[in-house]
Enzyme design. Structure first.
Site, PDB file in Angstrom:
ATOM      1  N   ARG A  89       0.838  -1.415  -0.137  1.00  0.00           N
ATOM      2  CA  ARG A  89       0.172   0.073  -0.108  1.00  0.00           C
ATOM      3  C   ARG A  89       0.798   1.068  -0.145  1.00  0.00           C
ATOM      4  O   ARG A  89       1.945   1.548   1.212  1.00  0.00           O
ATOM      5  CB  ARG A  89      -0.779  -0.283   1.607  1.00  0.00           C
ATOM      6  N   ARG A 118      -1.712   7.037   9.584  1.00  0.00           N
ATOM      7  CA  ARG A 118      -1.624   6.354   7.985  1.00  0.00           C
ATOM      8  C   ARG A 118      -2.016   7.348   7.333  1.00  0.00           C
ATOM      9  O   ARG A 118      -1.736   7.619   7.930  1.00  0.00           O
ATOM     10  CB  ARG A 118      -3.036   5.743   8.209  1.00  0.00           C
ATOM     11  N   LYS A 128      -3.631   1.709  15.072  1.00  0.00           N
ATOM     12  CA  LYS A 128      -3.585   2.978  14.347  1.00  0.00           C
ATOM     13  C   LYS A 128      -4.439   4.215  14.190  1.00  0.00           C
ATOM     14  O   LYS A 128      -5.299   4.095  14.881  1.00  0.00           O
ATOM     15  CB  LYS A 128      -4.669   2.318  12.287  1.00  0.00           C
ATOM     16  N   LYS A 173      -5.340   8.152  12.515  1.00  0.00           N
ATOM     17  CA  LYS A 173      -5.835   8.370  10.706  1.00  0.00           C
ATOM     18  C   LYS A 173      -6.529   9.147  10.577  1.00  0.00           C
ATOM     19  O   LYS A 173      -6.985  10.287  11.948  1.00  0.00           O
ATOM     20  CB  LYS A 173      -7.055   7.080  10.166  1.00  0.00           C
ATOM     21  N   CYS A 197     -14.964  -2.887   0.310  1.00  0.00           N
ATOM     22  CA  CYS A 197     -13.713  -2.977   0.394  1.00  0.00           C
ATOM     23  C   CYS A 197     -13.138  -4.448  -0.819  1.00  0.00           C
ATOM     24  O   CYS A 197     -14.041  -5.171  -0.795  1.00  0.00           O
ATOM     25  CB  CYS A 197     -13.804  -3.710   1.609  1.00  0.00           C
ATOM     26  N   CYS A 251      -8.086 -10.619   2.080  1.00  0.00           N
ATOM     27  CA  CYS A 251      -8.117  -9.571   3.411  1.00  0.00           C
ATOM     28  C   CYS A 251      -8.064 -11.417   3.513  1.00  0.00           C
ATOM     29  O   CYS A 251      -9.313 -12.037   4.245  1.00  0.00           O
ATOM     30  CB  CYS A 251      -9.545  -8.760   2.921  1.00  0.00           C
ATOM     31  N   CYS A 279     -16.632  -7.625   6.260  1.00  0.00           N
ATOM     32  CA  CYS A 279     -16.778  -8.319   7.728  1.00  0.00           C
ATOM     33  C   CYS A 279     -16.854  -6.727   8.359  1.00  0.00           C
ATOM     34  O   CYS A 279     -17.010  -5.772   8.267  1.00  0.00           O
ATOM     35  CB  CYS A 279     -14.817  -8.588   8.243  1.00  0.00           C
ATOM     36  N   CYS A 336     -14.003  -1.040   6.537  1.00  0.00           N
ATOM     37  CA  CYS A 336     -12.984  -0.314   5.663  1.00  0.00           C
ATOM     38  C   CYS A 336     -13.486   0.489   4.421  1.00  0.00           C
ATOM     39  O   CYS A 336     -13.085   1.825   3.905  1.00  0.00           O
ATOM     40  CB  CYS A 336     -11.780  -1.914   4.684  1.00  0.00           C
TER      41      CYS A 336
END
Length: 632
Positions: A76, A145, A229, A231, A452, A458, A497, A501
């Site tokens: 990424r 991120r 994470k 953001k 996603c 994934c 899930c 995302c």
């Protein structure tokens, strides 16, 4: 070396905290395992790999009992504000063919993902990315991120320029300082030569209110980095093309009447991730904290980071995002702790206009005589398939015109700095490759939808998302047309899930994978992503989606007020009323049962979709007409 202080609690820190502590600032065991002739990394190295911008995955479509998993790496990019220079794009395009699965994917955080890289090729791929003005450092892992910003390249609106500028500067401020990245992937050579702004360097080094760790390779992050994470986003008043309320930290540019930057409104505590059947996990919208002057913005960012770093939950990773700290403490206590690190009171927020969502598709003027073009990419997948040759088209345009691009938060691409004399040629290239260039020709439900990647790569995916959403939308469109609602449009988002995302919890209609071929249904978000959706139904099989949605659409048709959208209607009327209506609803008596288990090849699907868009006839109806003609 000074260690990051762990949140004072009798509970032991999570296993990952130990991996970070023993890693020598993200070096080991990753550096050693990269040299080993194996197909995959160990768990400890996998966790560190994320900080370097890569996830280890396995292709579940290729799993064979008794055989090793089909291990591969997803890479990424770290691309503040979605900026992709032409050199980087062409390198990513080449690498995806040479070492990947022949596709690229734009992310909901304005970066590119490259799938299918084998462990033995990972160093080559990352080094090539860095040598082409790119980076993957910090694109994943327990740290800041990719910093987002509106992608529109307006040269005559100063606020947009400030948003790009400060997205870059905050990304630099919070970039890991460890030398591990260049040591591992470029043998110690620091290829990137762009000089950081002096005020960024000064702020990173400043420790006025104990935000820093002295004598540490990581002055802001310390030994343990962040609990989870983190953001950030920078936007301009009124432009919610980046989902402001879903981030840990949001900054809104405030200018004076002359367009001069004065400061930023500050938002904190948004986040989408949650876990099914764990009510202590939840999606949350960010809260308004106040206003900070431009001279103090970096100190404020550090203060927020330090608060989460030092008080975020390092025992339970499901409870480790900053949104839970705000929820547990309340805004007042959180703000007080931020002010302690900041050294000043946070001023009241400045008034703002209402937020709107913009996708910037189609042709627009930049404001300096040049043009930009917004290109819709369904679910972000850049590929060549049948008559649809998006990857080849973008490569041709970038090679011929050397254009920069900005990625959007909704999977799309903006090409800019376009000479007006080149407009017709670029349009012709795209059309020759089967690309729809008129945004009004895109089916509205497809235009605003997101999914996603989910299966097969994934590891968290419970069910399909990217591969199934186009057909789900076609079914919804067919249902709406039957119900005399064919012209309605609303925001649909799907994830495989509950981690969120594609930000389904801000959608008007959200599908969240809850089991094999089954989804949780979320309703009540707004078209401009300013209202949090709520769960309406649990574990609905995809074959039963029409049965679940039909009474909701009929209720909407009969009881809506004015021009309110489907999401606004659901939020206003409430779920009790929706369930009451559904419980007594008598389904349409069509006399025919529609079945959805017939498969078609990708190239035929692409042709079918193009025909549906150009004729404004649903794919279901086109297939029915074709089969009836053939069978008769």
């Amino acid at each position: 070396m000074v260690q990051t202080p762990i949140n004072p609690t009798p509970k032991a820190p999570s296993k990952l905290e130990g991996i970070k502590e023993r890693s020598n600032q993200l070096r080991e065991p990753l550096a050693t395992e990269l040299l080993e002739d194996t197909t995959h990394f160990t768990e400890a190295a996998v966790q560190l790999l994320k900080f370097h911008g890569s996830y280890q995955q396995d292709n579940r479509d290729n799993r064979v009992k008794g055989q090793e998993k089909d291990y591969q790496m997803m890479l990424r990019t770290r691309s503040p504000g979605g900026f992709i220079p032409p050199e980087l794009y062409l390198t990513l395009d080449r690498l995806s063919d040479q070492y990947g699965n022949h596709t690229l994917r734009t992310t909901t955080r304005q970066g590119f993902q490259l799938h299918g890289v084998l462990k033995r090729n990972l160093k080559t791929v990352i080094s090539d990315v860095v040598r082409s003005m790119g980076s993957t450092l910090g694109a994943c892992g327990d740290l800041n991120r990719n910093v987002m910003a509106p992608p529109a390249p307006y040269k005559n609106q100063a606020a947009y320029g400030y948003a790009w500028e400060y997205a870059d500067k905050i990304a630099d401020l919070l970039t890991p300082q460890t030398g591990a990245y260049y040591e591992i992937w470029l043998d110690g050579e620091r290829v990137i030569s762009a000089e950081e702004a002096p005020e960024v360097k000064e702020s990173r080094a400043k420790n006025t209110h104990n935000t820093n760790f002295t004598q540490s390779e990581e002055p802001i992050y310390g030994t343990h980095y962040m609990p989870r994470k983190f953001k950030c986003v920078v936007t301009v008043p009124g432009d919610n093309s980046i989902d402001l309320y879903t981030h840990d930290l949001g900054l809104v540019v405030i200018t004076d009447e002359h367009g001069e930057l004065q400061g930023f409104n500050v938002y904190a505590g948004g986040g989408m991730g949650r876990t099914h059947n764990k009510e202590e996990t939840f999606a949350r919208m960010a809260d308004e904290l106040g206003y900070v002057a431009k001279a103090d913005v970096f100190d404020l960012v550090k203060a927020v980071v330090a608060t989460q770093r030092d008080y975020g939950d390092r025992h339970n990773r499901r409870h480790a995002r900053m949104k839970y700290l705000l929820h547990d403490w309340g805004v007042a206590k959180f703000k007080a702790q931020v002010e302690q690190y900041f050294g000043n009171a946070i001023a009241p927020a400045k008034p703002l206009p209402a937020w709107q969502y913009f996708d910037y598709l189609g042709w627009h003027e930049q404001g300096d005589g040049k043009l930009f073009f917004g290109l819709s990419i369904e679910n972000g997948r850049v590929k060549d398939e049948g008559n649809f040759q998006l990857k080849a088209a973008l490569r041709t345009v970038i090679e011929e015109f050397h254009l920069p691009m900005r990625l959007t938060a909704n999977h799309n691409v903006i090409l800019y700095e376009i000479d007006p004399a080149h407009r017709d040629r670029i349009t012709a290239i795209l059309k020759q490759h089967g690309i729809v260039t008129d945004p009004d020709a895109i089916a509205p439900l497809h235009r605003t939808a997101m999914a996603c990647p989910a299966l097969p790569l994934c590891g968290l995916a419970i069910t399909e998302s990217e591969r199934i959403l186009p057909s789900i939308i076609d079914r919804i469109q067919a249902l709406l047309k039957t119900l005399k609602l064919g012209k309605e449009t609303f925001v649909i988002r799907m994830t495989g899930c509950p981690n969120g995302c594609a930000r389904p919890y801000m959608a008007e209609l959200g599908f969240v994978g809850s089991g094999p071929e089954a989804y949780q249904i979320w309703l009540g978000g707004s078209p401009n992503q300013t209202t949090l959706a709520r769960p309406y139904a649990e574990k609905v099989p995809d074959r039963d989606l029409e049965t679940c949605l039909e009474p909701l659409f009929v209720c909407f048709r009969e009881q809506r007020q004015g021009a309110e959208s489907f999401g606004e209607f659901c939020d206003r009327i409430g779920f009790d009323a929706l369930r009451d209506f559904a419980s007594t609803y008598e389904p349409r008596k069509t006399g025919r049962r529609i079945r959805y288990r017939v498969g078609i090849h990708d190239d035929i699907y692409a042709k079918l979709k193009t025909k549906a868009e150009t004729t404004n006839i649903s794919m279901t109806q086109l297939v029915a007409d074709a089969l009836n003609a053939y069978l008769d």
